[in-house]
Scaffold this motif. Sequence first.
Motif, PDB file in Angstrom:
ATOM      1  N   LEU A  61       0.862  -1.192   0.000  1.00 32.91           N
ATOM      2  CA  LEU A  61       0.000   0.000   0.000  1.00 32.91           C
ATOM      3  C   LEU A  61       0.894   1.236   0.000  1.00 32.91           C
ATOM      4  O   LEU A  61       2.036   1.167   0.457  1.00 32.91           O
ATOM      5  CB  LEU A  61      -0.872   0.042   1.268  1.00 32.91           C
ATOM      6  CG  LEU A  61      -1.989  -0.985   1.409  1.00 32.91           C
ATOM      7  CD1 LEU A  61      -2.560  -0.902   2.818  1.00 32.91           C
ATOM      8  CD2 LEU A  61      -3.080  -0.739   0.378  1.00 32.91           C
ATOM      9  N   LEU A  64       1.873   5.451   4.923  1.00 34.72           N
ATOM     10  CA  LEU A  64       1.277   6.574   5.632  1.00 34.72           C
ATOM     11  C   LEU A  64       2.212   7.774   5.541  1.00 34.72           C
ATOM     12  O   LEU A  64       1.782   8.898   5.314  1.00 34.72           O
ATOM     13  CB  LEU A  64       1.032   6.192   7.097  1.00 34.72           C
ATOM     14  CG  LEU A  64       0.453   7.264   8.002  1.00 34.72           C
ATOM     15  CD1 LEU A  64      -0.974   7.609   7.570  1.00 34.72           C
ATOM     16  CD2 LEU A  64       0.482   6.803   9.463  1.00 34.72           C
ATOM     17  N   MET A  73       3.328   2.034   7.851  1.00 36.80           N
ATOM     18  CA  MET A  73       2.188   1.428   7.158  1.00 36.80           C
ATOM     19  C   MET A  73       0.933   2.252   7.379  1.00 36.80           C
ATOM     20  O   MET A  73       0.719   2.815   8.464  1.00 36.80           O
ATOM     21  CB  MET A  73       1.962   0.004   7.663  1.00 36.80           C
ATOM     22  CG  MET A  73       3.023  -0.983   7.242  1.00 36.80           C
ATOM     23  SD  MET A  73       3.053  -1.282   5.456  1.00 36.80           S
ATOM     24  CE  MET A  73       1.545  -2.222   5.245  1.00 36.80           C
ATOM     25  N   ARG A  74       0.102   2.301   6.364  1.00 37.78           N
ATOM     26  CA  ARG A  74      -1.146   3.040   6.426  1.00 37.78           C
ATOM     27  C   ARG A  74      -2.183   2.342   7.311  1.00 37.78           C
ATOM     28  O   ARG A  74      -3.013   2.978   7.946  1.00 37.78           O
ATOM     29  CB  ARG A  74      -1.681   3.209   5.001  1.00 37.78           C
ATOM     30  CG  ARG A  74      -2.936   4.033   4.867  1.00 37.78           C
ATOM     31  CD  ARG A  74      -3.235   4.324   3.411  1.00 37.78           C
ATOM     32  NE  ARG A  74      -2.179   5.109   2.787  1.00 37.78           N
ATOM     33  CZ  ARG A  74      -2.068   6.434   2.880  1.00 37.78           C
ATOM     34  NH1 ARG A  74      -2.950   7.110   3.571  1.00 37.78           N
ATOM     35  NH2 ARG A  74      -1.080   7.069   2.294  1.00 37.78           N
ATOM     36  N   GLU A  75      -2.137   1.009   7.349  1.00 38.35           N
ATOM     37  CA  GLU A  75      -3.079   0.238   8.168  1.00 38.35           C
ATOM     38  C   GLU A  75      -2.542   0.123   9.589  1.00 38.35           C
ATOM     39  O   GLU A  75      -1.411  -0.297   9.794  1.00 38.35           O
ATOM     40  CB  GLU A  75      -3.305  -1.144   7.561  1.00 38.35           C
ATOM     41  CG  GLU A  75      -4.028  -1.112   6.243  1.00 38.35           C
ATOM     42  CD  GLU A  75      -4.338  -2.502   5.716  1.00 38.35           C
ATOM     43  OE1 GLU A  75      -3.821  -3.484   6.284  1.00 38.35           O
ATOM     44  OE2 GLU A  75      -5.101  -2.595   4.746  1.00 38.35           O
ATOM     45  N   PHE A  76      -3.374   0.458  10.577  1.00 37.02           N
ATOM     46  CA  PHE A  76      -2.966   0.428  11.974  1.00 37.02           C
ATOM     47  C   PHE A  76      -3.364  -0.890  12.622  1.00 37.02           C
ATOM     48  O   PHE A  76      -4.433  -1.443  12.340  1.00 37.02           O
ATOM     49  CB  PHE A  76      -3.611   1.587  12.734  1.00 37.02           C
ATOM     50  CG  PHE A  76      -2.893   2.896  12.547  1.00 37.02           C
ATOM     51  CD1 PHE A  76      -2.209   3.478  13.602  1.00 37.02           C
ATOM     52  CD2 PHE A  76      -2.895   3.547  11.311  1.00 37.02           C
ATOM     53  CE1 PHE A  76      -1.544   4.689  13.434  1.00 37.02           C
ATOM     54  CE2 PHE A  76      -2.231   4.748  11.130  1.00 37.02           C
ATOM     55  CZ  PHE A  76      -1.547   5.321  12.208  1.00 37.02           C
ATOM     56  N   LEU A  77      -2.503  -1.379  13.519  1.00 38.18           N
ATOM     57  CA  LEU A  77      -2.808  -2.573  14.298  1.00 38.18           C
ATOM     58  C   LEU A  77      -3.820  -2.246  15.388  1.00 38.18           C
ATOM     59  O   LEU A  77      -4.749  -3.013  15.656  1.00 38.18           O
ATOM     60  CB  LEU A  77      -1.526  -3.135  14.921  1.00 38.18           C
ATOM     61  CG  LEU A  77      -1.674  -4.374  15.774  1.00 38.18           C
ATOM     62  CD1 LEU A  77      -2.026  -5.583  14.909  1.00 38.18           C
ATOM     63  CD2 LEU A  77      -0.390  -4.648  16.556  1.00 38.18           C
ATOM     64  N   ASP A  79      -5.570   1.577  17.468  1.00 43.22           N
ATOM     65  CA  ASP A  79      -5.910   2.959  17.134  1.00 43.22           C
ATOM     66  C   ASP A  79      -4.671   3.811  16.878  1.00 43.22           C
ATOM     67  O   ASP A  79      -4.703   4.737  16.068  1.00 43.22           O
ATOM     68  CB  ASP A  79      -6.724   3.603  18.267  1.00 43.22           C
ATOM     69  CG  ASP A  79      -8.140   3.044  18.333  1.00 43.22           C
ATOM     70  OD1 ASP A  79      -8.569   2.416  17.346  1.00 43.22           O
ATOM     71  OD2 ASP A  79      -8.799   3.225  19.375  1.00 43.22           O
ATOM     72  N   THR A  82       1.168   1.255  14.625  1.00 44.00           N
ATOM     73  CA  THR A  82       1.303   0.736  13.273  1.00 44.00           C
ATOM     74  C   THR A  82       2.720   0.243  13.046  1.00 44.00           C
ATOM     75  O   THR A  82       3.622   0.492  13.848  1.00 44.00           O
ATOM     76  CB  THR A  82       0.926   1.793  12.213  1.00 44.00           C
ATOM     77  OG1 THR A  82       0.800   1.150  10.937  1.00 44.00           O
ATOM     78  CG2 THR A  82       1.969   2.894  12.116  1.00 44.00           C
ATOM     79  N   SER A  83       2.908  -0.449  11.933  1.00 45.67           N
ATOM     80  CA  SER A  83       4.230  -0.955  11.558  1.00 45.67           C
ATOM     81  C   SER A  83       5.077   0.158  10.969  1.00 45.67           C
ATOM     82  O   SER A  83       4.605   0.924  10.128  1.00 45.67           O
ATOM     83  CB  SER A  83       4.087  -2.067  10.507  1.00 45.67           C
ATOM     84  OG  SER A  83       3.479  -3.207  11.064  1.00 45.67           O
ATOM     85  N   TYR A 100       6.838  -2.064  15.817  1.00 46.63           N
ATOM     86  CA  TYR A 100       5.527  -1.498  16.086  1.00 46.63           C
ATOM     87  C   TYR A 100       5.716  -0.211  16.876  1.00 46.63           C
ATOM     88  O   TYR A 100       6.287  -0.232  17.974  1.00 46.63           O
ATOM     89  CB  TYR A 100       4.649  -2.470  16.876  1.00 46.63           C
ATOM     90  CG  TYR A 100       3.939  -3.479  16.010  1.00 46.63           C
ATOM     91  CD1 TYR A 100       3.137  -3.061  14.957  1.00 46.63           C
ATOM     92  CD2 TYR A 100       4.064  -4.843  16.248  1.00 46.63           C
ATOM     93  CE1 TYR A 100       2.476  -3.975  14.159  1.00 46.63           C
ATOM     94  CE2 TYR A 100       3.404  -5.765  15.456  1.00 46.63           C
ATOM     95  CZ  TYR A 100       2.614  -5.325  14.414  1.00 46.63           C
ATOM     96  OH  TYR A 100       1.954  -6.230  13.627  1.00 46.63           O
TER      97      TYR A 100
END
Length: 200
Positions: A61, A64, A73-77, A79, A82-83, A100
């Motif tokens: 992707l 971010l 990474m744009r996707e968060f683990l 709230d 994120t990675s 993380y």
Amino acid sequence: MTVQPSIRKIYFDVADRRQMFRLFDRHAPRPNRFEVDAAPLYAGEWFEIGRTEHDYMLEILPPLWMRGEMFAMREFLTDTVTSVFYTLWIDSKTRYFHAYCDLSVARSAVEIRDVIVERESRPVKAMTRAERLEHVWSATHDEYRGYAGERFLPELRGKRTIVVHGLGSSELKLLEDLTDAEIADRLPEHLRHLSVKAAA
């Protein structure tokens, strides 16, 4: 649930793609998975990956953000966690890492980067007992690790457990109660004989 120290290395080999994805969610079978904030559990965990794995994650992707030697990474683990992936020059070699980071904490990605560089630049290779336990936990298959349940005293429930095989029997033990010999048996040969570094 036991919350680990702030910034810690959780795997002491270079993770291939399969192991990398296992490490991304190594706490998946924890009790109360959807009821307790997982940010303190994951934030600060880091491990080394190969260039192929780093580049693969970059291409999944649009990041971010990208800043120098790192991208998030744009996707968060959770709230706020994120990675973050790093490309770092350590001891005249380019190496790649995943961590993380809790982005609600100012400079968390930079602080973790600095810890990685310091840890990986040490001339004498040694592991603390805590680091040995983290590697054992990370490398153990999900079927042989878990969390203390009702078989344990109330004050021990939620702590990490591991199956220990003996002569003709198996025992469920708290990870923290493994003996030095039991830990060594679960480490790969190249890590088994590293000296044990006293915790800072």
